[in-house]
Design a protein around this motif. Structure first.
Motif, PDB file in Angstrom:
ATOM      1  N   ALA A 130     -67.058 -46.079 -33.974  1.00  0.00           N
ATOM      2  CA  ALA A 130     -66.852 -45.072 -32.927  1.00  0.00           C
ATOM      3  C   ALA A 130     -65.720 -44.127 -33.325  1.00  0.00           C
ATOM      4  O   ALA A 130     -65.825 -42.916 -33.144  1.00  0.00           O
ATOM      5  CB  ALA A 130     -66.546 -45.760 -31.599  1.00  0.00           C
ATOM      6  N   GLN A 131     -64.651 -44.703 -33.874  1.00  0.00           N
ATOM      7  CA  GLN A 131     -63.545 -43.844 -34.323  1.00  0.00           C
ATOM      8  C   GLN A 131     -64.013 -42.882 -35.399  1.00  0.00           C
ATOM      9  O   GLN A 131     -63.694 -41.699 -35.385  1.00  0.00           O
ATOM     10  CB  GLN A 131     -62.410 -44.704 -34.901  1.00  0.00           C
ATOM     11  N   ARG A 132     -64.807 -43.430 -36.329  1.00  0.00           N
ATOM     12  CA  ARG A 132     -65.304 -42.603 -37.417  1.00  0.00           C
ATOM     13  C   ARG A 132     -66.182 -41.475 -36.878  1.00  0.00           C
ATOM     14  O   ARG A 132     -66.041 -40.311 -37.287  1.00  0.00           O
ATOM     15  CB  ARG A 132     -66.084 -43.483 -38.391  1.00  0.00           C
ATOM     16  N   LEU A 133     -67.070 -41.805 -35.932  1.00  0.00           N
ATOM     17  CA  LEU A 133     -67.937 -40.784 -35.337  1.00  0.00           C
ATOM     18  C   LEU A 133     -67.092 -39.702 -34.666  1.00  0.00           C
ATOM     19  O   LEU A 133     -67.384 -38.511 -34.756  1.00  0.00           O
ATOM     20  CB  LEU A 133     -68.872 -41.405 -34.288  1.00  0.00           C
ATOM     21  N   ASP A 134     -66.046 -40.159 -33.993  1.00  0.00           N
ATOM     22  CA  ASP A 134     -65.207 -39.224 -33.253  1.00  0.00           C
ATOM     23  C   ASP A 134     -64.477 -38.274 -34.189  1.00  0.00           C
ATOM     24  O   ASP A 134     -64.149 -37.159 -33.819  1.00  0.00           O
ATOM     25  CB  ASP A 134     -64.206 -40.013 -32.401  1.00  0.00           C
ATOM     26  N   GLU A 135     -64.210 -38.752 -35.407  1.00  0.00           N
ATOM     27  CA  GLU A 135     -63.487 -37.906 -36.360  1.00  0.00           C
ATOM     28  C   GLU A 135     -64.405 -36.909 -37.055  1.00  0.00           C
ATOM     29  O   GLU A 135     -63.938 -35.993 -37.719  1.00  0.00           O
ATOM     30  CB  GLU A 135     -62.816 -38.790 -37.432  1.00  0.00           C
ATOM     31  N   MET A 136     -65.705 -37.124 -36.927  1.00  0.00           N
ATOM     32  CA  MET A 136     -66.619 -36.238 -37.651  1.00  0.00           C
ATOM     33  C   MET A 136     -66.644 -34.848 -37.023  1.00  0.00           C
ATOM     34  O   MET A 136     -66.533 -34.712 -35.814  1.00  0.00           O
ATOM     35  CB  MET A 136     -68.032 -36.829 -37.664  1.00  0.00           C
ATOM     36  N   PRO A 137     -66.785 -33.814 -37.865  1.00  0.00           N
ATOM     37  CA  PRO A 137     -66.872 -32.465 -37.310  1.00  0.00           C
ATOM     38  C   PRO A 137     -68.096 -32.345 -36.409  1.00  0.00           C
ATOM     39  O   PRO A 137     -69.156 -32.899 -36.708  1.00  0.00           O
ATOM     40  CB  PRO A 137     -67.042 -31.575 -38.551  1.00  0.00           C
ATOM     41  N   GLN A 138     -67.908 -31.671 -35.299  1.00  0.00           N
ATOM     42  CA  GLN A 138     -69.005 -31.495 -34.359  1.00  0.00           C
ATOM     43  C   GLN A 138     -69.272 -30.018 -34.139  1.00  0.00           C
ATOM     44  O   GLN A 138     -68.345 -29.217 -34.157  1.00  0.00           O
ATOM     45  CB  GLN A 138     -68.647 -32.108 -32.999  1.00  0.00           C
ATOM     46  N   VAL A 139     -70.516 -29.709 -33.893  1.00  0.00           N
ATOM     47  CA  VAL A 139     -70.862 -28.334 -33.536  1.00  0.00           C
ATOM     48  C   VAL A 139     -70.113 -27.978 -32.253  1.00  0.00           C
ATOM     49  O   VAL A 139     -70.077 -28.749 -31.314  1.00  0.00           O
ATOM     50  CB  VAL A 139     -72.385 -28.191 -33.326  1.00  0.00           C
ATOM     51  N   GLY A 140     -69.507 -26.820 -32.242  1.00  0.00           N
ATOM     52  CA  GLY A 140     -68.749 -26.382 -31.070  1.00  0.00           C
ATOM     53  C   GLY A 140     -67.285 -26.738 -31.190  1.00  0.00           C
ATOM     54  O   GLY A 140     -66.459 -26.216 -30.456  1.00  0.00           O
ATOM     55  N   GLN A 141     -66.959 -27.668 -32.091  1.00  0.00           N
ATOM     56  CA  GLN A 141     -65.559 -28.014 -32.300  1.00  0.00           C
ATOM     57  C   GLN A 141     -65.139 -27.524 -33.695  1.00  0.00           C
ATOM     58  O   GLN A 141     -64.491 -26.495 -33.807  1.00  0.00           O
ATOM     59  CB  GLN A 141     -65.347 -29.531 -32.208  1.00  0.00           C
ATOM     60  N   GLU A 142     -65.555 -28.263 -34.703  1.00  0.00           N
ATOM     61  CA  GLU A 142     -65.179 -27.882 -36.060  1.00  0.00           C
ATOM     62  C   GLU A 142     -66.310 -27.159 -36.781  1.00  0.00           C
ATOM     63  O   GLU A 142     -66.150 -26.746 -37.917  1.00  0.00           O
ATOM     64  CB  GLU A 142     -64.771 -29.126 -36.883  1.00  0.00           C
ATOM     65  N   ILE A 143     -67.447 -27.061 -36.121  1.00  0.00           N
ATOM     66  CA  ILE A 143     -68.575 -26.360 -36.744  1.00  0.00           C
ATOM     67  C   ILE A 143     -68.968 -25.221 -35.813  1.00  0.00           C
ATOM     68  O   ILE A 143     -69.236 -25.450 -34.631  1.00  0.00           O
ATOM     69  CB  ILE A 143     -69.778 -27.303 -36.933  1.00  0.00           C
ATOM     70  N   MET A 144     -68.966 -24.017 -36.338  1.00  0.00           N
ATOM     71  CA  MET A 144     -69.383 -22.870 -35.542  1.00  0.00           C
ATOM     72  C   MET A 144     -70.697 -22.347 -36.119  1.00  0.00           C
ATOM     73  O   MET A 144     -70.761 -21.968 -37.278  1.00  0.00           O
ATOM     74  CB  MET A 144     -68.318 -21.774 -35.570  1.00  0.00           C
TER      75      MET A 144
END
Lengths: 260, 196, 196
Positions: A130-144
């Motif tokens: 879960a921690q690892r998933l949370d650290e992954m770049p997400q669309v809208g956050q680290e991915i535009m």
């Protein structure tokens, strides 16, 4: 049980066995509790904290620590989730089973701790995942994502109909209009109706026309000429066109009936 | 579909340069990643999939660091292809929306991790692994985000719903498939030994 | 600009080329037009509005027909600036979202059937046969599609228009003439039997 707020060791020697970093002032317990996601999380914390350099956790001690913790929650009248009490019961059960002498004939029985260890390790892995998933770049956050405007003109397609649709609609009309039910529509009649429309179109365009001008004797076959003739008769019968003749045997003229 | 069906509207691009422009325009404006099938529709199905792949490769090459077109990169995710801003520009873009949606709680992320790695799972499975009841709001939030959905029911009394992750979840995490995630073993820690 | 030194929030781009890239990335990823104020935020407010306007002009020049960057155009609309796909690509993009083929309502189909089988007919005829008023929108839609037209007026008070089907209608249904329509004998016999 009332716990003196000033006391660092709420439960005397029981709490004294808790690792140093677990000690929290009682009035902060609620906040601290929120840091745990449940009994497995708490248990895992106790184990890993005690277990930094040694592999084996004394079951009895662990149970005592856990029970002390839960008792502390209870003393603070925190709403204690049933999950925590269930875990307490499970720990006590494991402990008691291990304390009982094992009858020789059921020696193969599984270690009562095995299931708990399996669950703890599975939960721990999920926690890290879960921690690892949370650290992954997400669309809208680290991915535009590119999202450029364009004029949305959907390709509009008019409704498509089939002959079956058309006939089904006509049958539905006939079924409801009972005075039409015995009305037989033949190919010939349809052709006549079509010619009626065509003749009206022609007359609308030309005003008055001589009767023979409506027939293309050279090109149309006999059946078509007959259909055309029937169409003229039907138009006249329905009062849609006027036929005039100045004298016998003189040309017959046709025009749309526009008499008021 | 035959062109004769729609005589007037079915104009076709003349050369590969124009085809690449059409692809680029579609990918820059699309709200969702475009699948190969979607992109073939741009050309009315009159393009070989192999040609399309080649054009995509070329387009990807055109958008490169140091190239004239450099701010975006063409990436492939689970449900297709999309342009996204190069990572180096994202910190600036983030300044436009300082109050971006909060990330999920630990409880939500653990629930999600269980669905990711153990799917398809029931709520009961999740509760068993986490040792606590599942908050229905978490399930709802994950469903509303279209990261998880119900893929069936387990054939036991009560027929509980089975949850699994969606393509949108993979897209949003820049993944082509679940196989791109580290395997579960990665997260297994040293053995726990309980002694009496 | 180097991607490695990203974390610092207060980083500033070094040259106008990078500034234009940041602007381009922001405009390509923004769901809404960006106001000048929005765009100044990209640079932490440390840019003169005049500089921003100049950069926008330059960016606009970079995206031109015949240029390397050509599929989009930078335009100013009421609420700010945005990129939009050049009009020439829009017909292709529209293929990605075809409207689902509509269907005619039952009323429309029956109206059409009456015109087909009983032409030339007036609206009054149609209303008499169907037993309900004819929706003028239906007649208009059929006329706009050029499936029916007015071929005359009936010589009765009010001189109502007479409707008939057109050649376009025959073409669209792949018929050479109305006589190609399947005859209705089968149905009428069946129906009579039902009534007996």
């Amino acid at each position: 049980m009332i716990v003196p707020a000033s006391s660092a060791r709420i439960h005397g020697e029981t709490l004294a066995e808790l690792p140093q970093d677990l000690y929290i002032p009682p009035d902060a317990l609620e906040v601290y509790l929120e840091a745990f996601e449940g009994p497995l999380d708490l248990l895992l914390y106790l184990i890993r904290r005690n277990n930094l350099n040694i592999l084996d956790i004394p079951m009895a001690e662990l149970t005592q620590q856990y029970m002390a913790y839960v008792e502390n929650m209870r003393a603070q009248k925190l709403e204690l989730a049933a999950d925590y009490l269930l875990m307490s019961a499970m720990l006590i059960e494991i402990k008691s089973r291990m304390l009982l002498p094992k009858p020789a004939d059921i020696e193969q029985e599984e270690d009562p701790r095995a299931e708990l260890v399996r669950r703890l390790m599975e939960y721990e892995a999920i926690k890290l995942a879960a921690q690892r998933l949370d650290e992954m770049p997400q669309v809208g956050q680290e991915i535009m994502v590119a999202r450029v405007w364009y004029e949305q003109i959907a390709e509009t397609q008019p409704p498509q109909i089939s002959l079956e649709d058309l006939m089904a609609a006509w049958q539905a009309v006939l079924k409801r209009a009972s005075h039409f039910t015995h009305h037989k529509i033949s190919r010939e009649e349809l052709s006549v109706r079509e010619h009626m429309s065509q003749i009206l179109r022609t007359l609308k365009q030309h005003g008055m026309l001589e009767f023979s001008a409506l027939f293309d004797v050279a090109n149309d076959g006999l059946s078509k000429l007959v259909v055309c003739f029937l169409a003229i008769l039907e138009l006249a019968r329905e009062g849609l066109l006027l036929m005039t003749q100045q004298a016998a045997c003189s040309p017959i003229y046709l025009q749309i009936n526009q008499s008021e | 579909m035959d062109a004769s069906d729609q005589p007037s509207e079915k104009q076709q691009p003349e050369n590969t340069q124009v085809m690449k422009h059409i692809l680029e325009a579609a990918l820059l404006t699309a709200a969702e990643p475009l699948s190969l099938d979607d992109m073939l529709k741009l050309f009315d199905g009159r393009m070989e999939p192999a040609t399309l792949r080649m054009l995509l490769d070329e387009l990807k090459q055109e958008w490169q660091p140091q190239a004239a077109k450099t701010t975006m990169e063409l990436v492939q995710v689970a449900s297709g292809w999309r342009f996204q801003a190069r990572a180096e520009y994202v910190p600036y873009l983030a300044r436009l929306n300082p109050e971006r949606p909060q990330r999920y709680s630990r409880a939500a992320m653990e629930t999600l991790a269980i669905i990711v790695y153990r799917q398809p799972v029931t709520r009961g499975d999740i509760e068993q692994i986490r040792g606590v009841a599942v908050n229905p709001n978490i399930m709802r939030a994950l469903q509303e985000r279209n990261w998880i959905d119900i893929v069936g029911q387990r054939d036991v009394p009560g027929r509980p719903a089975l949850y699994a992750t969606t393509k949108t979840f993979l897209d949003d995490l820049n993944l082509k498939s679940l196989g791109d995630l580290p395997p579960m073993e990665t997260f297994t820690q040293q053995d726990i030994q309980l002694e009496l």
